[in-house]
Design a protein around this motif. Sequence first.
Motif, PDB file in Angstrom:
ATOM      1  N   LEU A 187       0.822  -1.214   0.000  1.00 14.28           N
ATOM      2  CA  LEU A 187       0.000   0.000   0.000  1.00 14.28           C
ATOM      3  C   LEU A 187       0.860   1.270   0.000  1.00 14.28           C
ATOM      4  O   LEU A 187       0.580   2.230  -0.736  1.00 14.28           O
ATOM      5  N   ALA A 188       1.925   1.274   0.817  1.00 15.81           N
ATOM      6  CA  ALA A 188       2.800   2.455   0.901  1.00 15.81           C
ATOM      7  C   ALA A 188       3.413   2.742  -0.471  1.00 15.81           C
ATOM      8  O   ALA A 188       3.525   3.905  -0.894  1.00 15.81           O
ATOM      9  N   MET A 189       3.766   1.695  -1.174  1.00 17.34           N
ATOM     10  CA  MET A 189       4.386   1.856  -2.492  1.00 17.34           C
ATOM     11  C   MET A 189       3.356   2.436  -3.472  1.00 17.34           C
ATOM     12  O   MET A 189       3.659   3.332  -4.270  1.00 17.34           O
ATOM     13  N   LYS A 190       2.125   1.917  -3.381  1.00 20.96           N
ATOM     14  CA  LYS A 190       1.077   2.412  -4.290  1.00 20.96           C
ATOM     15  C   LYS A 190       0.851   3.908  -4.064  1.00 20.96           C
ATOM     16  O   LYS A 190       0.693   4.677  -5.011  1.00 20.96           O
ATOM     17  N   GLN A 191       0.856   4.284  -2.768  1.00 23.01           N
ATOM     18  CA  GLN A 191       0.610   5.700  -2.471  1.00 23.01           C
ATOM     19  C   GLN A 191       1.753   6.579  -2.985  1.00 23.01           C
ATOM     20  O   GLN A 191       1.533   7.646  -3.551  1.00 23.01           O
ATOM     21  N   ALA A 192       2.979   6.095  -2.787  1.00 19.83           N
ATOM     22  CA  ALA A 192       4.140   6.861  -3.285  1.00 19.83           C
ATOM     23  C   ALA A 192       4.053   7.004  -4.807  1.00 19.83           C
ATOM     24  O   ALA A 192       4.270   8.095  -5.361  1.00 19.83           O
ATOM     25  N   MET A 193       3.692   5.920  -5.497  1.00 20.60           N
ATOM     26  CA  MET A 193       3.577   5.954  -6.971  1.00 20.60           C
ATOM     27  C   MET A 193       2.506   6.966  -7.408  1.00 20.60           C
ATOM     28  O   MET A 193       2.713   7.738  -8.352  1.00 20.60           O
ATOM     29  N   ASP A 194       1.358   6.930  -6.717  1.00 21.30           N
ATOM     30  CA  ASP A 194       0.277   7.862  -7.071  1.00 21.30           C
ATOM     31  C   ASP A 194       0.747   9.308  -6.937  1.00 21.30           C
ATOM     32  O   ASP A 194       0.515  10.137  -7.820  1.00 21.30           O
ATOM     33  N   GLU A 195       1.426   9.598  -5.823  1.00 22.00           N
ATOM     34  CA  GLU A 195       1.905  10.971  -5.584  1.00 22.00           C
ATOM     35  C   GLU A 195       2.874  11.401  -6.685  1.00 22.00           C
ATOM     36  O   GLU A 195       2.791  12.516  -7.210  1.00 22.00           O
ATOM     37  N   ILE A 196       3.786  10.500  -7.020  1.00 23.04           N
ATOM     38  CA  ILE A 196       4.832  10.828  -8.005  1.00 23.04           C
ATOM     39  C   ILE A 196       4.195  11.056  -9.387  1.00 23.04           C
ATOM     40  O   ILE A 196       4.520  12.005 -10.097  1.00 23.04           O
ATOM     41  N   ARG A 197       3.225  10.190  -9.726  1.00 24.24           N
ATOM     42  CA  ARG A 197       2.562  10.355 -11.041  1.00 24.24           C
ATOM     43  C   ARG A 197       1.728  11.637 -11.057  1.00 24.24           C
ATOM     44  O   ARG A 197       1.657  12.327 -12.080  1.00 24.24           O
ATOM     45  N   ASP A 198       1.100  11.968  -9.904  1.00 28.28           N
ATOM     46  CA  ASP A 198       0.307  13.205  -9.832  1.00 28.28           C
ATOM     47  C   ASP A 198       1.164  14.443 -10.087  1.00 28.28           C
ATOM     48  O   ASP A 198       0.666  15.488 -10.482  1.00 28.28           O
TER      49      ASP A 198
END
Length: 303
Positions: A256-267
């Motif tokens: 989950l932490a990785m998914k959140q980091a990915m979302d932030e970076i893509r945003d």
Amino acid sequence: MKEPVAYLGPRGTFTHEAARRMFPEEHYLLHPCDSIPDVLTAVDSGETPYGVVPVENAIEGSVTLTLDWLTHHVDVPITAEVVVPIDQCLFCHPDHKETELSRFTRILSHPQAVAQCREYLRQHVPDAVVSYVDSTADAARRVGSQGRDRWLAIGPRSAGALYGLYQRDAAIQDYENNITRFIAVGKTVPERKQPRCRKTSLLLSLPEDYPGALYNVLASFVRQGINLSRLESRPTKKRLGTYRFFIDAEKEIDDLAMKQAMDEIRDRGCTVRLLGSYPCFSGESSNSSESLDNRDHGAYNHR
Ligand SMILES: O=C(O)C(=O)C[C@]1(C(=O)O)C=C[C@@H](O)C=C1
């Protein structure tokens, strides 16, 4: 039927040793290729389901050919990592075993191996010309196949033994604790033992160059408590001063932490390509009962 595994050959390379550790020969057919691009292309084209290539050395850093081929020429996932200790030996043809080191005219090896031993070579064989070849075992094979010229090869003990060379010295790398990371690519590797950790490798492109662009990406990992084990920039090859970043994060992509980091970076407008999310194994020796040395020519050894 045994599934084939392409690796940087010929037999006796460090990559061969890494491949034997990840893919025991009781279950897999190890298939030597002439170069790193050949290994990656064999997997990309579906010729072999698995491939093994070097990716980073503790002394010399990245194997840039592997990084560049993975990102520019093929689309194959990284599926496992293994770390192997690297002990570089110096060999000559047995006909030259009495020749003084300073009288050798040429040193053959892979560029990574030469770079790991630069200081040693400067001190012991300062006048020899260096010839780069595709692998350490390729160098050993070439030196073994001709006794006319005073040539030396740098490579693993197993390569010297396989190609009938005389060992002049061992552990000639300039720093202790020399290790190389190797990766498997292609089909998922069955996990025979507990991995040391799991990693995700990403290739990041920033939307534009502005103060703090990379800082913001790193901050996303910090906020999610994700440790990065590697950050490396490579030129985009399009314009001077433009880069893409290789990032290794010590988390699985499904976390989950990785998914959140990915979302932030893509945003933030960054492009992120997933290169693989995989288990990392430490470098215990291969459990194949047969050592390479025993199967082929005997080794000449002065130590
Ligand atoms: O030439 C070999 O034996 C290889 O497996 C290649 C390679 C590399 O590219 O890093 C692997 C390990 C050592 O660092 C030196 C050479």
